[in-house]
Design an enzyme around this catalytic site. Structure first.
Site, PDB file in Angstrom:
ATOM      1  N   ASP A  11       0.368  -0.952   0.148  1.00  0.00           N
ATOM      2  CA  ASP A  11      -0.118  -0.118   0.209  1.00  0.00           C
ATOM      3  C   ASP A  11       1.098   0.862   0.234  1.00  0.00           C
ATOM      4  OD1 ASP A  11       1.499  -0.252   2.666  1.00  0.00           O
ATOM      5  OD2 ASP A  11      -0.787   0.425   3.669  1.00  0.00           O
ATOM      6  N   ASP A  16       7.130   1.805   2.847  1.00  0.00           N
ATOM      7  CA  ASP A  16       6.941   0.109   2.235  1.00  0.00           C
ATOM      8  C   ASP A  16       8.269   1.083   1.089  1.00  0.00           C
ATOM      9  OD1 ASP A  16       4.107  -0.498   2.189  1.00  0.00           O
ATOM     10  OD2 ASP A  16       4.429   1.510   2.747  1.00  0.00           O
TER      11      ASP A  16
END
Length: 322
Positions: A11, A16
């Site tokens: 996501d 990330d």
């Protein structure tokens, strides 16, 4: 030596982005694809963010697939601004180019296909809500058995939460999907919980060394963290003993690092785990059942301690790639 094959489900927020960079920089590793889901921001922003990371790393040949836009049950709720409204600190220009760059195949279909083409060889790394993974097993019940292993950043081990009093963000965003994955993915499963990542934070001096390197990747990380309140260095206390502001927590990078080099994790608890899907306060909490009173056949490895020196060197080296 054969290449290590990775499939990353994300996501894509700031943490990330760093985790993906670490995976792309690792020697002897091939990222087969990156599948996108909602979470830190809406799934369109996630797709755009992944393409931004791949562009910075000059690896736009890695296929990107758009997946779940919301949880299995209930309406799509408002997104948090922990990493900015766009997931990457609201400092980058928004374009529509990503729509031409990502694949037309749905993320869940792509996950199943890529694993079927490389049975027993793919390490799946899940960095966001687990919706795509839950959908994959509903379309192909044999999907988990075809994986080499599964690494997850999410959940908690002490009932301490960051979205609710008892629930970690990724699992709380879609508790039903987390329940499906923890119950039905019987491949070797490794979990980096929220408390684990917080307790293994890196110093701000280490962070500065990483992002002040003269590379495109380091400059990118420095830019996207520059105005994000989540990277404030002012001390804050949450849940009594989890301190923030006195260190840098690269949440998702722990899962990637553990997958790339198992020696980064120095201690894990092998135990039964279950997702709580009911209760006003308990919904979204991961229950760690060390005594296995649940009588589960499949036990997960819940990470407890980390070789911080090895981990920090891995992050620093990854930001030297471009």
């Amino acid at each position: 030596m054969a290449q290590k094959l990775l499939l990353i489900d994300t996501d894509c927020g700031i943490d990330d982005a760093l985790a993906i960079i670490v995976a792309l920089a690792a020697p002897g590793v091939k990222v087969l694809g990156i599948t996108c889901c909602f979470g830190n921001t809406d799934v369109d922003n996630v797709c755009q963010n992944v393409m931004r990371v791949l562009t910075v790393c000059q690896q736009t040949q890695v296929p990107v697939f758009k997946g779940a836009a919301g949880a299995l049950i209930g309406p799509v709720t408002g997104f948090k601004d922990h990493f900015g409204t766009d997931g990457l600190g609201d400092v980058l220009e928004k374009t529509e180019i990503w729509k031409e760059q990502i694949q037309k195949e749905h993320a869940v279909r792509a996950m199943i296909r890529l694993v079927n083409e490389n049975q027993g060889e793919v390490s799946l790394i899940a960095l966001g809500p687990l919706t795509n993974l839950a959908l994959a097993i509903r379309l192909d019940p044999s999907f988990p058995q075809k994986l080499k292993d599964l690494y997850i950043m999410g959940g908690n081990m002490e009932g301490k939460g960051n979205l609710t009093p008892t629930a970690e963000f990724n699992f709380r965003m879609d508790p039903e999907s987390a329940y499906v994955v923890l119950e039905e993915y019987t491949c070797s499963t490794h979990i980096a919980t929220w408390e684990f990542t917080c307790r293994n934070k890196l110093s701000w001096e280490c962070f500065d060394e990483m992002v002040n390197q003269d590379t495109a990747a380091a400059r990118f990380m420095k830019k996207i963290t520059s105005k994000c309140w989540a990277y404030s260095r002012e001390p804050r206390t949450i849940n009594k003993d989890l301190l923030f502001g006195n260190g840098f927590v690269p949440y998702d990078a722990f899962a990637v690092a553990a997958c790339l080099d198992s020696s980064v994790i120095t201690e894990s608890l092998q135990c039964a785990v279950r997702m709580e899907v009911e209760g006003q306060l308990g919904r979204g909490m991961m229950v760690v059942d060390a005594a296995n009173t649940l009588k589960k056949d499949h036990l997960a490895f819940v990470m407890r301690t980390c070789d911080l020196k090895k981990f920090s060197l891995m992050l620093k080296a990854a930001l030297q790639i471009a």
